[in-house]
Design a protein around this motif. Structure first.
Motif, PDB file in Angstrom:
ATOM      1  N   HIS A 183       0.853  -1.198   0.000  1.00 33.27           N
ATOM      2  CA  HIS A 183       0.000   0.000   0.000  1.00 33.27           C
ATOM      3  C   HIS A 183       0.886   1.244   0.000  1.00 33.27           C
ATOM      4  CE1 HIS A 183       1.087   0.590   4.234  1.00 33.27           C
ATOM      5  NE2 HIS A 183       0.883  -0.725   4.382  1.00 33.27           N
ATOM      6  N   ASP A 184       0.251   2.413  -0.125  1.00 36.19           N
ATOM      7  CA  ASP A 184       0.984   3.682  -0.129  1.00 36.19           C
ATOM      8  C   ASP A 184       0.859   4.436   1.187  1.00 36.19           C
ATOM      9  OD1 ASP A 184       1.667   3.136  -2.731  1.00 36.19           O
ATOM     10  OD2 ASP A 184       0.224   4.528  -3.629  1.00 36.19           O
ATOM     11  N   PHE A 185       0.164   3.880   2.168  1.00 38.63           N
ATOM     12  CA  PHE A 185      -0.040   4.556   3.446  1.00 38.63           C
ATOM     13  C   PHE A 185       1.204   4.452   4.333  1.00 38.63           C
ATOM     14  CE2 PHE A 185      -4.418   3.519   2.172  1.00 38.63           C
ATOM     15  CZ  PHE A 185      -5.002   4.785   2.286  1.00 38.63           C
ATOM     16  N   LYS A 186       1.233   5.300   5.346  1.00 42.79           N
ATOM     17  CA  LYS A 186       2.303   5.214   6.334  1.00 42.79           C
ATOM     18  C   LYS A 186       2.227   3.864   7.044  1.00 42.79           C
ATOM     19  CE  LYS A 186       4.320   7.835  10.189  1.00 42.79           C
ATOM     20  NZ  LYS A 186       4.189   9.067  11.018  1.00 42.79           N
ATOM     21  N   SER A 187       1.001   3.412   7.336  1.00 38.83           N
ATOM     22  CA  SER A 187       0.770   2.088   7.911  1.00 38.83           C
ATOM     23  C   SER A 187      -0.682   1.709   7.681  1.00 38.83           C
ATOM     24  CB  SER A 187       1.078   2.059   9.413  1.00 38.83           C
ATOM     25  OG  SER A 187       0.182   2.902  10.119  1.00 38.83           O
ATOM     26  N   VAL A 188      -0.952   0.404   7.737  1.00 37.42           N
ATOM     27  CA  VAL A 188      -2.320  -0.117   7.630  1.00 37.42           C
ATOM     28  C   VAL A 188      -2.535  -1.115   8.764  1.00 37.42           C
ATOM     29  CG1 VAL A 188      -3.905  -1.565   6.292  1.00 37.42           C
ATOM     30  CG2 VAL A 188      -2.593   0.229   5.146  1.00 37.42           C
ATOM     31  N   THR A 189      -3.612  -0.903   9.523  1.00 45.30           N
ATOM     32  CA  THR A 189      -3.922  -1.738  10.681  1.00 45.30           C
ATOM     33  C   THR A 189      -5.350  -2.253  10.582  1.00 45.30           C
ATOM     34  OG1 THR A 189      -2.448  -0.436  12.094  1.00 45.30           O
ATOM     35  CG2 THR A 189      -4.140  -1.756  13.211  1.00 45.30           C
ATOM     36  N   TYR A 190      -5.590  -3.484  11.078  1.00 47.51           N
ATOM     37  CA  TYR A 190      -6.943  -4.018  11.229  1.00 47.51           C
ATOM     38  C   TYR A 190      -7.245  -4.063  12.727  1.00 47.51           C
ATOM     39  CZ  TYR A 190      -7.001  -5.262   6.306  1.00 47.51           C
ATOM     40  OH  TYR A 190      -6.984  -5.209   4.925  1.00 47.51           O
ATOM     41  N   THR A 191      -8.204  -3.253  13.168  1.00 48.13           N
ATOM     42  CA  THR A 191      -8.463  -3.113  14.609  1.00 48.13           C
ATOM     43  C   THR A 191      -9.301  -4.243  15.177  1.00 48.13           C
ATOM     44  OG1 THR A 191     -10.521  -1.849  14.324  1.00 48.13           O
ATOM     45  CG2 THR A 191      -8.436  -0.602  14.324  1.00 48.13           C
ATOM     46  N   GLY A 192     -10.126  -4.886  14.362  1.00 44.51           N
ATOM     47  CA  GLY A 192     -10.956  -5.993  14.830  1.00 44.51           C
ATOM     48  C   GLY A 192     -12.428  -5.682  14.952  1.00 44.51           C
ATOM     49  N   ASP A 193     -12.799  -4.416  15.275  1.00 39.52           N
ATOM     50  CA  ASP A 193     -14.214  -4.051  15.326  1.00 39.52           C
ATOM     51  C   ASP A 193     -14.371  -2.539  15.219  1.00 39.52           C
ATOM     52  OD1 ASP A 193     -14.472  -2.787  18.066  1.00 39.52           O
ATOM     53  OD2 ASP A 193     -13.871  -4.786  18.727  1.00 39.52           O
ATOM     54  N   HIS A 194     -15.614  -2.084  15.070  1.00 36.77           N
ATOM     55  CA  HIS A 194     -15.880  -0.677  14.807  1.00 36.77           C
ATOM     56  C   HIS A 194     -15.575   0.218  16.012  1.00 36.77           C
ATOM     57  CE1 HIS A 194     -17.507  -1.755  10.968  1.00 36.77           C
ATOM     58  NE2 HIS A 194     -18.428  -2.520  11.503  1.00 36.77           N
ATOM     59  N   THR A 195     -15.852  -0.271  17.210  1.00 34.33           N
ATOM     60  CA  THR A 195     -15.547   0.517  18.403  1.00 34.33           C
ATOM     61  C   THR A 195     -14.046   0.777  18.499  1.00 34.33           C
ATOM     62  OG1 THR A 195     -17.441  -0.403  19.597  1.00 34.33           O
ATOM     63  CG2 THR A 195     -15.711   0.615  20.914  1.00 34.33           C
ATOM     64  N   ALA A 196     -13.258  -0.251  18.271  1.00 35.46           N
ATOM     65  CA  ALA A 196     -11.802  -0.100  18.343  1.00 35.46           C
ATOM     66  C   ALA A 196     -11.298   0.897  17.309  1.00 35.46           C
ATOM     67  CB  ALA A 196     -11.136  -1.460  18.144  1.00 35.46           C
ATOM     68  N   THR A 197     -11.899   0.888  16.117  1.00 36.79           N
ATOM     69  CA  THR A 197     -11.489   1.848  15.081  1.00 36.79           C
ATOM     70  C   THR A 197     -11.785   3.270  15.524  1.00 36.79           C
ATOM     71  OG1 THR A 197     -11.850   0.246  13.304  1.00 36.79           O
ATOM     72  CG2 THR A 197     -11.871   2.571  12.690  1.00 36.79           C
ATOM     73  N   ALA A 198     -13.002   3.513  16.007  1.00 32.37           N
ATOM     74  CA  ALA A 198     -13.379   4.861  16.441  1.00 32.37           C
ATOM     75  C   ALA A 198     -12.482   5.360  17.567  1.00 32.37           C
ATOM     76  CB  ALA A 198     -14.845   4.873  16.879  1.00 32.37           C
ATOM     77  N   LEU A 199     -12.209   4.509  18.540  1.00 28.65           N
ATOM     78  CA  LEU A 199     -11.361   4.920  19.663  1.00 28.65           C
ATOM     79  C   LEU A 199      -9.919   5.163  19.214  1.00 28.65           C
ATOM     80  CD1 LEU A 199     -12.703   2.553  22.475  1.00 28.65           C
ATOM     81  CD2 LEU A 199     -13.074   5.031  22.246  1.00 28.65           C
ATOM     82  N   ALA A 200      -9.452   4.376  18.243  1.00 24.80           N
ATOM     83  CA  ALA A 200      -8.095   4.574  17.740  1.00 24.80           C
ATOM     84  C   ALA A 200      -7.953   5.941  17.068  1.00 24.80           C
ATOM     85  CB  ALA A 200      -7.731   3.475  16.754  1.00 24.80           C
ATOM     86  N   ILE A 201      -8.984   6.376  16.370  1.00 21.66           N
ATOM     87  CA  ILE A 201      -8.970   7.707  15.746  1.00 21.66           C
ATOM     88  C   ILE A 201      -9.068   8.783  16.819  1.00 21.66           C
ATOM     89  CG2 ILE A 201     -10.155   9.274  14.167  1.00 21.66           C
ATOM     90  CD1 ILE A 201      -8.836   6.935  12.742  1.00 21.66           C
ATOM     91  N   GLN A 202      -9.992   8.623  17.743  1.00 21.71           N
ATOM     92  CA  GLN A 202     -10.201   9.632  18.788  1.00 21.71           C
ATOM     93  C   GLN A 202      -8.963   9.808  19.663  1.00 21.71           C
ATOM     94  OE1 GLN A 202     -14.047  10.211  21.002  1.00 21.71           O
ATOM     95  NE2 GLN A 202     -12.907   9.300  22.690  1.00 21.71           N
ATOM     96  N   ASN A 203      -8.263   8.713  19.939  1.00 20.17           N
ATOM     97  CA  ASN A 203      -7.096   8.764  20.820  1.00 20.17           C
ATOM     98  C   ASN A 203      -5.791   9.070  20.093  1.00 20.17           C
ATOM     99  OD1 ASN A 203      -8.782   8.112  22.971  1.00 20.17           O
ATOM    100  ND2 ASN A 203      -8.442   5.909  22.745  1.00 20.17           N
ATOM    101  N   GLY A 204      -5.875   9.355  18.796  1.00 18.18           N
ATOM    102  CA  GLY A 204      -4.689   9.751  18.042  1.00 18.18           C
ATOM    103  C   GLY A 204      -3.763   8.620  17.655  1.00 18.18           C
ATOM    104  N   MET A 205      -4.247   7.372  17.755  1.00 18.23           N
ATOM    105  CA  MET A 205      -3.408   6.233  17.402  1.00 18.23           C
ATOM    106  C   MET A 205      -3.434   5.953  15.900  1.00 18.23           C
ATOM    107  SD  MET A 205      -4.529   3.764  20.576  1.00 18.23           S
ATOM    108  CE  MET A 205      -3.483   2.413  20.042  1.00 18.23           C
ATOM    109  N   GLN A 206      -4.531   6.382  15.229  1.00 18.13           N
ATOM    110  CA  GLN A 206      -4.666   6.253  13.786  1.00 18.13           C
ATOM    111  C   GLN A 206      -5.164   7.582  13.222  1.00 18.13           C
ATOM    112  OE1 GLN A 206      -3.724   3.463  12.147  1.00 18.13           O
ATOM    113  NE2 GLN A 206      -3.235   2.415  14.059  1.00 18.13           N
ATOM    114  N   ASP A 207      -4.961   7.800  11.922  1.00 17.30           N
ATOM    115  CA  ASP A 207      -5.317   9.085  11.315  1.00 17.30           C
ATOM    116  C   ASP A 207      -6.631   9.049  10.544  1.00 17.30           C
ATOM    117  OD1 ASP A 207      -2.829  10.373  12.123  1.00 17.30           O
ATOM    118  OD2 ASP A 207      -1.878   9.055  10.645  1.00 17.30           O
ATOM    119  N   VAL A 208      -6.899   7.957   9.872  1.00 13.96           N
ATOM    120  CA  VAL A 208      -8.147   7.781   9.118  1.00 13.96           C
ATOM    121  C   VAL A 208      -8.592   6.345   9.310  1.00 13.96           C
ATOM    122  CG1 VAL A 208      -9.269   7.833   6.854  1.00 13.96           C
ATOM    123  CG2 VAL A 208      -7.484   9.520   7.397  1.00 13.96           C
ATOM    124  N   GLY A 209      -9.906   6.121   9.456  1.00 11.95           N
ATOM    125  CA  GLY A 209     -10.404   4.764   9.670  1.00 11.95           C
ATOM    126  C   GLY A 209     -11.696   4.493   8.934  1.00 11.95           C
ATOM    127  N   ALA A 210     -11.922   3.227   8.605  1.00  7.59           N
ATOM    128  CA  ALA A 210     -13.148   2.780   7.943  1.00  7.59           C
ATOM    129  C   ALA A 210     -14.089   2.207   8.988  1.00  7.59           C
ATOM    130  CB  ALA A 210     -12.817   1.720   6.896  1.00  7.59           C
TER     131      ALA A 210
END
Length: 305
Positions: A183-210
């Protein structure tokens, strides 16, 4: 006399052994049945919103169905999406709450059938969102593509429709994503569920999430995330909501009872556990035709001959 006693003893042992084998040797899904009714069946639930948050609603739904069906019903939150599919295929789970993609996969492999889905604000649809912090400079998919090298990108579960399949196709079409390794991203992570994705964005651990739009909005409504700290930078076309599916061995009578029971549910603990649903409505395999085509296009499943 001794020979007769010995023969009787051997015959008795054989009879006891046969009875024990008959009671223990039933295949999955048949053990413990009385009068054509199983003593218990299991509902498998994908961890779309995080297992702890879904347990109360799933358990209450199981209790409601047990009352109407007249036998035991138990719900289990599985640690990942694919685990529920495999459990259905192995005969361990008789009914499941699945994402559209996992449903399509389960239908193709094990002929399970969708019977019900949830309504969100009265409609059986949701979207895939790309979310980012509210103060981010990214305002569109084009911005995400243009700045991919600076972005830590988060998908949900790899088998999620809105958290992986649909946004993944959009990013592949844009030329910035092929796989977690390429990929062309700085990194790509699979969080496991939607709550984890939202919290990762809110807490500054990720920059953009699906993320699933219904779960995202419900998390904000419940105060589990701060909606003011996010912006939506991309939205997919309408996706048909998550199905509840049953195995082919379930009787039409029980299917009708399950459907009727779920259509009448107004319990907020149950509804809020599944994306903040406003109710349930009927669903069928044809409702997931577009997801099936997307899964084929992405190489997730093969088209039938």
């Amino acid at each position: 006399m001794f020979r007769k006693q010995k023969f009787f003893l051997v015959l008795t042992c054989l009879l006891v052994s046969c009875l024990m084998m008959a009671s223990c040797g039933k295949p999955a899904g048949e053990a413990g049945e009385e009068g054509g009714k199983p003593k218990e069946f299991l509902i498998g639930v994908i961890p779309a919103q995080g297992s702890n948050q879904m347990k109360l609603g799933a358990d209450k739904l199981a209790e409601r169905l047990a009352e109407k069906l007249g036998y035991g019903v138990r719900a289990e939150i599985y640690p990942d999406y694919n685990g529920v599919v495999e459990a259905m295929g192995a005969g361990k789970v008789q009914m499941s709450y699945l994402g559209p993609l996992t449903y399509v996969e389960a239908h193709e492999r094990y002929d399970v059938e969708a019977i019900v889905t949830q309504l969100i604000e009265g409609k059986p649809y949701y979207y895939s969102y790309l979310i980012a912090p509210a103060d981010t400079p990214y305002a569109s998919l084009d911005d995400v593509v243009a700045h991919a090298k600076d972005i830590r990108f988060a998908f949900g579960d790899i088998s999620s429709t809105s958290g992986s399949l649909i946004p993944g196709i959009a990013l592949k079409d844009a030329g910035v994503f092929k796989s977690q390794q390429e990929h062309d991203f700085k990194s790509v992570t699979y969080t496991g569920d939607h709550t984890a994705t939202a919290l990762a964005i809110q807490n500054g651990m990720q920059d953009v999430g699906a993320i699933d739009s219904a779960y995202f909005n419900n998390l904000a409504k419940q105060g589990k995330i701060d909606g003011e700290k996010f912006k939506i930078v991309w939205q997919s076309e309408e996706l048909f909501q998550y199905p509840w599916a049953v195995v082919g061995s379930m009787s039409e009578e029980d299917i009708a009872t399950i459907r009727e029971t779920m259509l009448s549910i107004t319990d907020e603990d149950i509804l809020s556990a599944f994306g903040g649903a406003s109710g349930f409505t009927e669903a069928g395999n044809d409702d997931y035709a577009s997801i099936r085509q997307a899964a084929i296009a992405d190489g997730r499943i093969k088209p039938r001959e």
